[in-house]
Design a protein around this motif. Sequence first.
Motif, PDB file in Angstrom:
ATOM      1  N   PRO A  52       0.814  -1.223   0.000  1.00  0.00           N
ATOM      2  CA  PRO A  52       0.000   0.000   0.000  1.00  0.00           C
ATOM      3  C   PRO A  52       0.847   1.272   0.000  1.00  0.00           C
ATOM      4  O   PRO A  52       0.469   2.267  -0.617  1.00  0.00           O
ATOM      5  N   GLN A  53       1.999   1.233   0.690  1.00  0.00           N
ATOM      6  CA  GLN A  53       2.852   2.419   0.739  1.00  0.00           C
ATOM      7  C   GLN A  53       3.399   2.765  -0.638  1.00  0.00           C
ATOM      8  O   GLN A  53       3.465   3.939  -1.019  1.00  0.00           O
ATOM      9  N   GLU A  54       3.808   1.751  -1.402  1.00  0.00           N
ATOM     10  CA  GLU A  54       4.290   1.997  -2.753  1.00  0.00           C
ATOM     11  C   GLU A  54       3.190   2.590  -3.622  1.00  0.00           C
ATOM     12  O   GLU A  54       3.424   3.497  -4.414  1.00  0.00           O
ATOM     13  N   GLU A  55       1.979   2.057  -3.480  1.00  0.00           N
ATOM     14  CA  GLU A  55       0.863   2.552  -4.278  1.00  0.00           C
ATOM     15  C   GLU A  55       0.573   4.019  -3.980  1.00  0.00           C
ATOM     16  O   GLU A  55       0.407   4.832  -4.900  1.00  0.00           O
ATOM     17  N   SER A  56       0.529   4.391  -2.710  1.00  0.00           N
ATOM     18  CA  SER A  56       0.219   5.773  -2.354  1.00  0.00           C
ATOM     19  C   SER A  56       1.344   6.718  -2.779  1.00  0.00           C
ATOM     20  O   SER A  56       1.085   7.843  -3.230  1.00  0.00           O
ATOM     21  N   THR A  57       2.602   6.266  -2.650  1.00  0.00           N
ATOM     22  CA  THR A  57       3.724   7.116  -3.055  1.00  0.00           C
ATOM     23  C   THR A  57       3.738   7.312  -4.565  1.00  0.00           C
ATOM     24  O   THR A  57       3.987   8.423  -5.057  1.00  0.00           O
ATOM     25  N   ALA A  58       3.472   6.245  -5.296  1.00  0.00           N
ATOM     26  CA  ALA A  58       3.425   6.360  -6.755  1.00  0.00           C
ATOM     27  C   ALA A  58       2.321   7.314  -7.179  1.00  0.00           C
ATOM     28  O   ALA A  58       2.501   8.152  -8.078  1.00  0.00           O
ATOM     29  N   ARG A  59       1.167   7.216  -6.542  1.00  0.00           N
ATOM     30  CA  ARG A  59       0.064   8.114  -6.868  1.00  0.00           C
ATOM     31  C   ARG A  59       0.408   9.567  -6.549  1.00  0.00           C
ATOM     32  O   ARG A  59       0.103  10.478  -7.325  1.00  0.00           O
ATOM     33  N   ALA A  60       1.060   9.774  -5.407  1.00  0.00           N
ATOM     34  CA  ALA A  60       1.436  11.139  -5.021  1.00  0.00           C
ATOM     35  C   ALA A  60       2.423  11.735  -6.023  1.00  0.00           C
ATOM     36  O   ALA A  60       2.304  12.905  -6.416  1.00  0.00           O
ATOM     37  N   PHE A  61       3.405  10.936  -6.454  1.00  0.00           N
ATOM     38  CA  PHE A  61       4.382  11.465  -7.407  1.00  0.00           C
ATOM     39  C   PHE A  61       3.709  11.811  -8.733  1.00  0.00           C
ATOM     40  O   PHE A  61       3.958  12.881  -9.303  1.00  0.00           O
ATOM     41  N   LEU A  62       2.860  10.920  -9.232  1.00  0.00           N
ATOM     42  CA  LEU A  62       2.194  11.186 -10.504  1.00  0.00           C
ATOM     43  C   LEU A  62       1.303  12.418 -10.410  1.00  0.00           C
ATOM     44  O   LEU A  62       1.158  13.160 -11.389  1.00  0.00           O
ATOM     45  N   ARG A  63       0.741  12.661  -9.250  1.00  0.00           N
ATOM     46  CA  ARG A  63      -0.116  13.836  -9.077  1.00  0.00           C
ATOM     47  C   ARG A  63       0.711  15.118  -9.106  1.00  0.00           C
ATOM     48  O   ARG A  63       0.287  16.140  -9.655  1.00  0.00           O
ATOM     49  N   HIS A  64       1.916  15.084  -8.519  1.00  0.00           N
ATOM     50  CA  HIS A  64       2.747  16.286  -8.432  1.00  0.00           C
ATOM     51  C   HIS A  64       3.733  16.418  -9.601  1.00  0.00           C
ATOM     52  O   HIS A  64       4.354  17.481  -9.750  1.00  0.00           O
ATOM     53  N   GLN A  65       3.887  15.377 -10.384  1.00  0.00           N
ATOM     54  CA  GLN A  65       4.925  15.391 -11.427  1.00  0.00           C
ATOM     55  C   GLN A  65       4.847  16.595 -12.373  1.00  0.00           C
ATOM     56  O   GLN A  65       5.887  17.202 -12.680  1.00  0.00           O
ATOM     57  N   PRO A  66       3.669  17.004 -12.852  1.00  0.00           N
ATOM     58  CA  PRO A  66       3.660  18.171 -13.760  1.00  0.00           C
ATOM     59  C   PRO A  66       4.222  19.435 -13.128  1.00  0.00           C
ATOM     60  O   PRO A  66       4.946  20.194 -13.781  1.00  0.00           O
ATOM     61  N   SER A  67       3.928  19.673 -11.852  1.00  0.00           N
ATOM     62  CA  SER A  67       4.432  20.883 -11.197  1.00  0.00           C
ATOM     63  C   SER A  67       5.898  20.736 -10.794  1.00  0.00           C
ATOM     64  O   SER A  67       6.617  21.736 -10.673  1.00  0.00           O
ATOM     65  N   LEU A  68       6.365  19.526 -10.584  1.00  0.00           N
ATOM     66  CA  LEU A  68       7.765  19.307 -10.226  1.00  0.00           C
ATOM     67  C   LEU A  68       8.693  19.569 -11.407  1.00  0.00           C
ATOM     68  O   LEU A  68       9.851  19.949 -11.232  1.00  0.00           O
TER      69      LEU A  68
END
Length: 254
Positions: A52-68
């Motif tokens: 579950p931790q990998e899933e949530s981290t992957a989702r968080a990165f994909l959500r922020h990736q455009p602004s990063l």
Amino acid sequence: MAEISPLLVFDSSAILAGRLARWQEWARFGVCVLPQAVLAELERLAREAIEPQEESTARAFLRHQPSLGFAISAARAWVEEVNASGHSLEARLEQAIAECAYALAQQPPGSLVVVVSNDRPLVGRIQELGVSNLCAISLAELNRWVRQQQRPQAVARALGRLPRPPLPATPLSSRPSARPPSPVSQGSRGSPLGLTPAGVQKALALVWALAFFSAAGLLAWRWLDPKGSEGIWRQLPLSRIPWLRDRSSPNRAY
């Protein structure tokens, strides 16, 4: 900020070990790149990760990736496969990362490309490629480099191999691109002097206009002052044209 701006190529293990604050630090430190295969792996983990931790981290990165501003690269250059289990997901991902990093190290020459991974076999494989401006480090080494300005040994060796001071990393597009930029189309391509086709046409028209008026002026001078223009007229190609020669002859009665 680094003494240079490196081009940092991340694998999924490094991304999953970070958080938003760390991702932002990396983006300020250098030009951050995800191979297309790594992006696809993160998208897969965001849907079906076992942990579950990998899933949530992957989702968080994909959500922020455009602004990063992490760039996504589909660059590939052939690198010999060394993994016997080359058809496994891990082996294919490692191969794709190695090929992407190798391709990015080819352009522009003199820049520093650094693969960041917690996968020791991948780090070792990148080092074994022997490319002067390409190296690999662990995530812990990157964080010490960013926060404490402790340059990793692999980076120091790569900088020492460069024949000249390293160039800042060139910003990459944040969108994937499977092909290099298309050349300028034939309709908009300029001449070696920077002239467009429309500019060339205008220049030719001006030359023809000047030639026409110059010829007209010479003819008028020849007709009005045959003796005064005789010396110059005989040196001109126009004097060889029979019709003009007859009409402009000093012996012609006007």
